[in-house]
Design an enzyme around this catalytic site. Structure first.
Site, short mmCIF file in Angstrom:
data_model
loop_
_atom_site.label_atom_id
_atom_site.label_comp_id
_atom_site.label_asym_id
_atom_site.label_seq_id
_atom_site.Cartn_x
_atom_site.Cartn_y
_atom_site.Cartn_z
N HIS A 44 1.32 3.17 3.66
CA HIS A 44 2.15 2.65 4.76
C HIS A 44 3.30 1.78 4.26
O HIS A 44 4.09 1.30 5.07
CB HIS A 44 1.29 1.82 5.73
CG HIS A 44 0.10 2.56 6.28
ND1 HIS A 44 -1.13 2.55 5.67
CD2 HIS A 44 -0.03 3.33 7.38
CE1 HIS A 44 -1.98 3.28 6.37
NE2 HIS A 44 -1.33 3.78 7.41
N HIS B 248 -5.16 -6.13 3.88
CA HIS B 248 -4.18 -5.05 3.96
C HIS B 248 -3.51 -5.10 5.32
O HIS B 248 -4.18 -4.94 6.34
CB HIS B 248 -4.89 -3.70 3.77
CG HIS B 248 -5.41 -3.51 2.38
ND1 HIS B 248 -5.04 -2.45 1.60
CD2 HIS B 248 -6.22 -4.27 1.62
CE1 HIS B 248 -5.63 -2.54 0.41
NE2 HIS B 248 -6.37 -3.65 0.40
N CYS C 196 0.85 -1.19 0.00
CA CYS C 196 0.00 0.00 0.00
C CYS C 196 0.88 1.25 0.00
O CYS C 196 1.94 1.28 0.63
CB CYS C 196 -0.98 0.00 1.17
SG CYS C 196 -0.32 0.65 2.71
N GLU C 197 0.43 2.24 -0.74
CA GLU C 197 1.25 3.44 -0.90
C GLU C 197 1.18 4.35 0.33
O GLU C 197 1.95 5.29 0.43
CB GLU C 197 0.86 4.20 -2.16
CG GLU C 197 -0.52 4.82 -2.13
CD GLU C 197 -0.84 5.46 -3.47
OE1 GLU C 197 -0.24 5.06 -4.48
OE2 GLU C 197 -1.70 6.36 -3.50
ZN ZN Z 1 -1.94 1.23 4.15
#
Ligand code: ZN
Length: 204
Positions: free
Chosen positions: A99, A165, A96-97
């Protein structure tokens, strides 16, 4: 905004960014280790910056490939095959961009050809190239579908992604058993309820 812009924008943006040298990345990892309170010079950590940099090279390797090029090699000797082609449950790992935490999931990728078909491994490769970039799941879903539409020009495209996620399951709100489902339907997958239902029936 046209779908063309959606698919190509991240790649163009990447080419405009000047890449730091490998030594700079390793130095950045050493800084993070120091920031945690540990000593990057101790034996167990001395090789870690180089290892982390190599690992990043692999998990973000998707920027080095143009997904449209992968799909362009298609063939038309199909005896007029015109039914749905679906590759189900392609496993992928993305990040994910927000975290840089793992997104672990599966993608269902389908299309109804308009004459030309593509090798099935190319569809898996398409998922991989977009997954191995900094992503949000919504854009990953759209990019896969948009690229198929642009390059193959099929009668329709359907993409469903289900993923967990780690930024949400392992930290933050800590909801380990949730997954996020996203989809993008184009052409007959969007307009024809029967096609849509047939595809969604394959994604359980
Ligand atoms: Zn994230």
């Amino acid at each position: 905004m046209s779908s063309n812009v959606h698919a190509l924008a991240p790649l163009l943006a990447w080419h405009q960014v000047e890449r730091p040298k490998r030594a700079d990345v390793e130095a950045a990892v050493r800084t993070i280790i120091r920031w945690t309170g540990d000593n990057p010079e101790r034996e167990g950590l001395i090789e870690t910056p180089a290892r982390v940099t190599r690992a990043f090279e692999e998990v973000f390797g998707g920027y080095a490939h143009d997904p449209a090029v992968i799909l362009r090699k298609s063939f038309d000797e199909t005896e007029g095959y015109d039914e749905m082609i679906a590759l189900r449950g392609v496993r992928f790992e993305s990040h994910c961009e927000h975290h840089m935490a793992p997104i672990i999931g599966r993608a269902w990728v389908a299309y109804v050809p308009n004459g030309r078909v593509v090798g099935i491994s190319k569809l898996a490769r398409l998922v991989e190239i977009y997954a191995k970039r900094l992503q949000i799941q919504e854009r990953l879903t759209a990019q896969i579908a948009n690229t198929m539409e642009e390059v193959l020009q099929p009668r329709g495209v359907g993409v469903v992604i289900k993923a967990t996620h780690h930024c949400m399951s392992a930290r933050g709100v800590r909801k380990p058993d949730t997954d996020l489902v996203t989809s993008r339907m184009l052409g007959c997958f969007r307009d024809n309820p029967d096609v849509r239902r047939e595809f969604l029936g394959m994604t359980d």
